[in-house]
Scaffold this motif. Structure first.
Motif, mmCIF file in Angstrom:
data_model
loop_
_atom_site.group_PDB
_atom_site.id
_atom_site.type_symbol
_atom_site.label_atom_id
_atom_site.label_comp_id
_atom_site.label_asym_id
_atom_site.label_seq_id
_atom_site.Cartn_x
_atom_site.Cartn_y
_atom_site.Cartn_z
ATOM 1 N N GLU A 219 45.487 90.965 6.998
ATOM 2 C CA GLU A 219 45.175 92.010 6.020
ATOM 3 C C GLU A 219 44.346 93.126 6.643
ATOM 4 O O GLU A 219 44.491 94.287 6.308
ATOM 5 N N TRP A 220 43.495 92.751 7.601
ATOM 6 C CA TRP A 220 42.657 93.734 8.288
ATOM 7 C C TRP A 220 43.524 94.775 9.003
ATOM 8 O O TRP A 220 43.210 95.953 9.025
ATOM 9 N N LEU A 221 44.681 94.315 9.566
ATOM 10 C CA LEU A 221 45.575 95.209 10.300
ATOM 11 C C LEU A 221 46.218 96.195 9.324
ATOM 12 O O LEU A 221 46.283 97.397 9.579
ATOM 13 N N TYR A 222 46.645 95.661 8.181
ATOM 14 C CA TYR A 222 47.276 96.506 7.164
ATOM 15 C C TYR A 222 46.304 97.583 6.672
ATOM 16 O O TYR A 222 46.651 98.752 6.565
ATOM 17 N N ARG A 223 45.066 97.162 6.438
ATOM 18 C CA ARG A 223 44.069 98.120 5.928
ATOM 19 C C ARG A 223 43.774 99.186 6.976
ATOM 20 O O ARG A 223 43.539 100.339 6.661
ATOM 21 N N PHE A 224 43.811 98.766 8.243
ATOM 22 C CA PHE A 224 43.570 99.724 9.323
ATOM 23 C C PHE A 224 44.702 100.748 9.399
ATOM 24 O O PHE A 224 44.469 101.949 9.543
ATOM 25 N N ILE A 225 45.953 100.240 9.265
ATOM 26 C CA ILE A 225 47.105 101.153 9.324
ATOM 27 C C ILE A 225 47.001 102.183 8.189
ATOM 28 O O ILE A 225 47.229 103.369 8.367
ATOM 29 N N LYS A 226 46.595 101.713 7.010
ATOM 30 C CA LYS A 226 46.513 102.584 5.834
ATOM 31 C C LYS A 226 45.321 103.535 5.916
ATOM 32 O O LYS A 226 45.308 104.600 5.324
ATOM 33 N N GLN A 227 44.255 103.059 6.587
ATOM 34 C CA GLN A 227 42.986 103.792 6.550
ATOM 35 C C GLN A 227 42.314 103.697 7.926
ATOM 36 O O GLN A 227 41.364 102.948 8.103
ATOM 37 N N PRO A 228 42.838 104.468 8.914
ATOM 38 C CA PRO A 228 42.315 104.341 10.281
ATOM 39 C C PRO A 228 40.809 104.632 10.376
ATOM 40 O O PRO A 228 40.164 104.207 11.328
ATOM 41 N N SER A 229 40.259 105.303 9.358
ATOM 42 C CA SER A 229 38.819 105.613 9.399
ATOM 43 C C SER A 229 37.974 104.328 9.314
ATOM 44 O O SER A 229 36.761 104.350 9.522
ATOM 45 N N ARG A 230 38.624 103.187 9.027
ATOM 46 C CA ARG A 230 37.881 101.925 8.959
ATOM 47 C C ARG A 230 37.615 101.344 10.351
ATOM 48 O O ARG A 230 36.985 100.300 10.469
ATOM 49 N N LEU A 231 38.105 102.043 11.402
ATOM 50 C CA LEU A 231 38.000 101.471 12.753
ATOM 51 C C LEU A 231 36.579 101.020 13.124
ATOM 52 O O LEU A 231 36.408 99.886 13.584
ATOM 53 N N PRO A 232 35.542 101.874 12.927
ATOM 54 C CA PRO A 232 34.200 101.412 13.316
ATOM 55 C C PRO A 232 33.815 100.111 12.611
ATOM 56 O O PRO A 232 33.229 99.215 13.216
ATOM 57 N N ARG A 233 34.185 99.969 11.321
ATOM 58 C CA ARG A 233 33.888 98.731 10.589
ATOM 59 C C ARG A 233 34.648 97.568 11.195
ATOM 60 O O ARG A 233 34.147 96.452 11.290
#
Ligand code: UDP
Length: 253
Positions: A219-233
């Motif tokens: 799920e973390w990968l999916y959220r990253f694809i949708k919202q790359p701004s989550r990278l630092p988190r």
């Protein structure tokens, strides 16, 4: 019930199955006072190692469920027997079913105040929850964008609603710190859970990862694809795994 509370990076996690966790939750609903359910994932565990207040309130929680594949891997590396993760959003669904069955009520606090003029995320989530659980009593809702000055009035509103259960979606650690701050002020609310972005998913404003991602703990990968701004988190996940390996190596010396 033995919670099998085991530290990962010094932060306690209940190494239990979903079924046992649910039995613990039912117990919390019967006991006087306010108890908190926390749902740490790797990011929250790393944050707690750097935030003594967060670590202390996790320790006090009535139930600490492992929400994240990182914790399952960590438990394997450290030789504990955590077989499954329990996602906060799935646990919330089970809780809503219990509330409907027992005639108890929920208050939804958090998320955005307006979705294209259709109401707040919490209101839309309440409608969707009632659709899924027709007998569910939603005692009240409030959005999550308020200042410290508004907190007392919100707690009063929750108390006036006589809600049995509180669902707080302010993001972590804000949601946990809010509940901890007011735990003694809640008069009829027995238990609360921090649910991050779950109200958005109920409201339909955020899509949950497709089943493939859920099944494989991606799920973390999916959220990253949708919202790359989550990278630092998300960089907390490799930090977490490296720290866990270091913990194991220290123990083996
Ligand atoms: N949020 C809020 N008030 C705030 C900050 C965040 O109500 O001051 C809400 C935000 O609208 C979202 C949720 O808190 O619904 C947090 O979502 P996030 O994706 O950070 O949570 P996660 O599931 O990753 O913990």
């Amino acid at each position: 019930m033995n919670l099998n509370r085991t530290p990962i990076l010094g932060i306690p996690i209940d190494m239990i199955t979903k079924e046992d966790a649910f039995a613990v939750f039912e117990g919390l609903m019967e006991r006087p006072g306010f108890d908190m359910i926390v749902t740490p994932n790797s990011e929250i565990v790393v944050n707690a190692t750097e935030d003594a207040q967060l670590a202390a309130l996790i320790e006090k929680a009535g139930l600490i469920i492992p929400d994240g594949i990182g914790l399952v891997y960590a438990s394997k590396i450290l030789g504990h027997d955590l077989s499954e993760r329990i996602t906060g959003i799935d646990f919330l669904t089970e809780i809503l079913g219990y509330l409907e069955r027992t005639g108890k009520s929920v208050y939804l606090l958090g998320s955005k105040p307006d979705v294209e003029g259709r109401g707040s995320v919490a209101e839309l989530a309440a409608n969707a929850m009632r659709e899924r659980f027709p007998g569910l009593i939603v005692a009240g809702t409030h959005h999550g964008y308020f200042g410290q000055d508004d907190e007392a009035a919100i707690v009063e509103e929750i108390n006036a609603s006589r809600a049995d259960f509180l669902c707080v979606a302010l993001g972590s650690p804000k949601q946990e710190k809010f509940m901890d701050k007011y735990r003694d002020a809640f008069t009829s609310t027995r238990c609360g859970i921090g649910v991050g972005g779950s109200l958005d998913v109920w409201a339909g404003t955020v899509q949950r990862a497709p089943e493939f991602y859920q099944k494989h703990g991606l799920e973390w990968l999916y959220r990253f694809i949708k919202q790359p701004s989550r990278l630092p988190r998300m960089m907390k996940l490799p930090v977490f795994m490296l720290k866990v390996i270091a913990q194991k190596n220290r123990r083996n010396k």
